[in-house]
Motif scaffolding. Structure first.
Motif, PDB file in Angstrom:
ATOM      1  N   THR A   1      -1.199   7.529   4.547  1.00 20.89           N
ATOM      2  CA  THR A   1      -0.567   6.103   4.876  1.00 20.89           C
ATOM      3  C   THR A   1       0.446   6.162   5.794  1.00 20.89           C
ATOM      4  O   THR A   1       1.619   6.909   5.532  1.00 20.89           O
ATOM      5  CB  THR A   1      -0.117   5.346   3.484  1.00 20.89           C
TER       6      THR A   1
ATOM      7  N   SER B   1       3.474   4.050   7.847  1.00 20.93           N
ATOM      8  CA  SER B   1       4.379   2.687   8.377  1.00 20.93           C
ATOM      9  C   SER B   1       5.605   2.990   9.096  1.00 20.93           C
ATOM     10  O   SER B   1       5.843   4.290   9.250  1.00 20.93           O
ATOM     11  CB  SER B   1       4.811   2.117   6.963  1.00 20.93           C
TER      12      SER B   1
ATOM     13  N   ASN C   1       0.544  -1.072   0.117  1.00 19.88           N
ATOM     14  CA  ASN C   1       0.092  -0.054  -0.015  1.00 19.88           C
ATOM     15  C   ASN C   1       0.919   1.403  -0.065  1.00 19.88           C
ATOM     16  O   ASN C   1       0.277   2.379  -0.008  1.00 19.88           O
ATOM     17  CB  ASN C   1      -0.924  -0.051   1.288  1.00 19.88           C
ATOM     18  N   MET C   2       2.202   1.195  -0.278  1.00 19.33           N
ATOM     19  CA  MET C   2       2.972   2.313   0.096  1.00 19.33           C
ATOM     20  C   MET C   2       4.041   2.172  -0.939  1.00 19.33           C
ATOM     21  O   MET C   2       4.848   1.376  -1.356  1.00 19.33           O
ATOM     22  CB  MET C   2       3.588   2.519   1.344  1.00 19.33           C
TER      23      MET C   2
ATOM     24  N   TYR D   1       7.387   7.762  -0.877  1.00 12.23           N
ATOM     25  CA  TYR D   1       7.170   8.183   0.384  1.00 12.23           C
ATOM     26  C   TYR D   1       8.229   9.100   0.928  1.00 12.23           C
ATOM     27  O   TYR D   1       9.404   8.925   0.233  1.00 12.23           O
ATOM     28  CB  TYR D   1       6.879   6.792   1.343  1.00 12.23           C
TER      29      TYR D   1
ATOM     30  N   GLN E   1      -6.586  11.700   4.523  1.00 14.84           N
ATOM     31  CA  GLN E   1      -5.937  10.645   4.439  1.00 14.84           C
ATOM     32  C   GLN E   1      -4.691  10.361   4.295  1.00 14.84           C
ATOM     33  O   GLN E   1      -4.084  11.324   3.665  1.00 14.84           O
ATOM     34  CB  GLN E   1      -6.918  10.117   3.215  1.00 14.84           C
TER      35      GLN E   1
ATOM     36  N   THR F   1       2.341  -1.277   7.414  1.00 20.33           N
ATOM     37  CA  THR F   1       1.656  -0.276   6.810  1.00 20.33           C
ATOM     38  C   THR F   1       0.076  -0.209   6.803  1.00 20.33           C
ATOM     39  O   THR F   1      -0.825  -1.163   6.602  1.00 20.33           O
ATOM     40  CB  THR F   1       1.977  -0.623   5.155  1.00 20.33           C
ATOM     41  N   LYS F   2      -0.384   1.032   7.220  1.00 23.03           N
ATOM     42  CA  LYS F   2      -1.676   1.139   7.343  1.00 23.03           C
ATOM     43  C   LYS F   2      -2.175   2.401   6.694  1.00 23.03           C
ATOM     44  O   LYS F   2      -1.716   3.522   6.751  1.00 23.03           O
ATOM     45  CB  LYS F   2      -1.893   1.285   8.870  1.00 23.03           C
ATOM     46  N   ASN F   3      -3.559   2.407   6.207  1.00 24.32           N
ATOM     47  CA  ASN F   3      -4.329   3.536   5.732  1.00 24.32           C
ATOM     48  C   ASN F   3      -5.235   4.177   6.538  1.00 24.32           C
ATOM     49  O   ASN F   3      -5.949   3.590   7.378  1.00 24.32           O
ATOM     50  CB  ASN F   3      -5.043   3.149   4.460  1.00 24.32           C
ATOM     51  N   TYR F   4      -5.211   5.485   6.815  1.00 26.26           N
ATOM     52  CA  TYR F   4      -5.880   6.268   7.989  1.00 26.26           C
ATOM     53  C   TYR F   4      -6.777   7.143   6.984  1.00 26.26           C
ATOM     54  O   TYR F   4      -6.378   7.618   6.039  1.00 26.26           O
ATOM     55  CB  TYR F   4      -5.265   6.980   8.650  1.00 26.26           C
TER      56      TYR F   4
END
Length: 266
Positions: free
Chosen positions: A206, A208, A159-160, A163, A204, A261-264
Motif C-alpha cells: 500500500t 500513500s 486503507n492504511m 506504516y 502486494q 492511498t492506493k493498494n498495488y
C-alpha cells in the motif's frame, strides 16, 4: 519449492536436485522447520503409494532423505492459530514455515548450495510480510541520507494503518516541477534469499504520500539522458551465472499514483 498446507494436514515434498554429470542425487535435511514436523516416507507409500504417507519422524539434522526421488512428508500442526507467534513484542504474524536441504550424488565429496522449501498456511498464504505493528522492521532508504525511515502506529485514510515513511532530505524541484532528488525504500534482509520461483505469485503493498505523486512521470533526467523509472526493482545476485540481474516493474505500466492511498498487487 512452495507448498500450501492447511492446519493439521500433511503434504509430500520432493526435494529436487541437479547434477552436472547427470547422476541421481540424494537430499540431506540441514535445518528443521520451526512449526511443523518432517517425516521419512513410510515403506508402503514409498513402494506402492498407499497411506499412511508418514513414516519415522526426522528430529535431528543432518538427516538423509530415504524416500524415492528424495521425497518426505511435512505435517503442519493441528492448532497453528493462523500462523501467528508470540514474542517479546507480543503477537505478530509468522511468515512461511521453512526448512533447508542440500543434494549430493553420493559419489563426489561436498554438498550443493542450500535449497529451501517454504510452507504457507491456507489461512495466511504469504511467504513474508511487514505489518509494522511495533517498529519499522528494519526498512531503509537509499538516496536519502538525511532522512531515516520512521514508524507510525496510527491510521491514515481507509486503507492504511501501522506504516513506515520517509521525507526528502533536500527539496530539489526543476522548472517542470519534477523532483530531481529520487530515493527508494529498501526492504529488509528477510525478503532476500532463494525466492526466484516464489515471486511467481504476487508482491502486494500500500502506497500513500503526504505530498507529490507519480502522475505523468515515467522517466528521470540523468547526465543529459532520460532513464525509465521503476516502481519496484528486485535484484537477483545469482542470475545470469552470478553476473546479476535486476527485475523491474516499470512505472510506465503501473496504475497511476496521484498521492492518494492506493493498494498495488504486482
Amino acid at each position: 519449492h512452495l507448498y500450501e498446507v492447511a492446519n493439521g494436514d500433511e503434504v509430500v515434498v520432493s526435494l529436487r536436485g541437479h547434477d552436472l554429470d547427470g547422476d541421481a542425487t540424494r537430499a540431506t535435511i540441514t535445518t528443521l522447520p520451526t512449526s511443523g514436523e518432517l517425516f521419512q516416507l513410510s515403506q508402503v507409500f514409498d513402494t506402492h503409494g498407499y497411506d499412511p504417507k508418514a513414516g519415522s519422524p526426522i528430529t535431528a539434522v543432518p538427516a538423509v532423505v530415504t524416500g524415492k526421488d528424495s521425497r518426505l512428508v511435512y505435517r503442519r500442526n493441528k492448532f497453528d492459530h493462523g500462523a501467528f507467534d508470540i514474542g517479546n513484542e507480543g503477537w505478530k504474524r509468522r511468515d512461511a514455515d521453512e526448512f533447508e536441504y542440500t543434494v549430493n550424488d553420493g559419489i563426489e565429496e561436498g554438498e550443493s548450495l542450500a535449497g529451501k522449501v517454504a510452507l504457507v498456511s491456507d489461512e495466511s498464504p504469504q511467504l513474508v510480510s511487514s505489518e509494522f505493528r511495533f517498529n519499522d522492521e528494519d526498512w531503509k532508504t537509499i538516496g536519502n541520507t538525511g532522512s531515516d525511515v520512521r514508524h507510525e502506529a496510527s491510521r491514515r485514510g481507509e486503507n492504511m494503518s501501522n506504516y513506515v515513511y520517509a521525507v526528502d532530505d533536500l527539496i530539489d524541484i526543476d522548472a517542470e516541477k519534477n523532483d530531481r532528488r529520487l530515493w527508494k525504500f529498501v526492504l529488509p534482509e528477510k525478503y532476500a534469499g532463494w525466492y526466484g520461483a516464489w515471486y511467481g505469485g504476487t508482491f502486494q503493498f500500500t502506497l500513500s504520500s503526504f505530498s507529490g505523486d507519480y502522475s505523468g512521470v515515467n522517466d528521470h533526467w540523468v547526465d543529459d539522458k532520460y532513464h525509465p523509472l521503476n516502481l519496484v526493482e528486485i535484484y537477483c545476485e545469482s542470475c545470469d551465472l552470478f553476473k546479476g540481474v535486476t527485475i523491474a516493474y516499470p512505472l510506465s505500466i503501473a496504475t497511476k499514483f496521484d498521492g492518494q492511498t492506493k493498494n498495488y498487487s504486482l
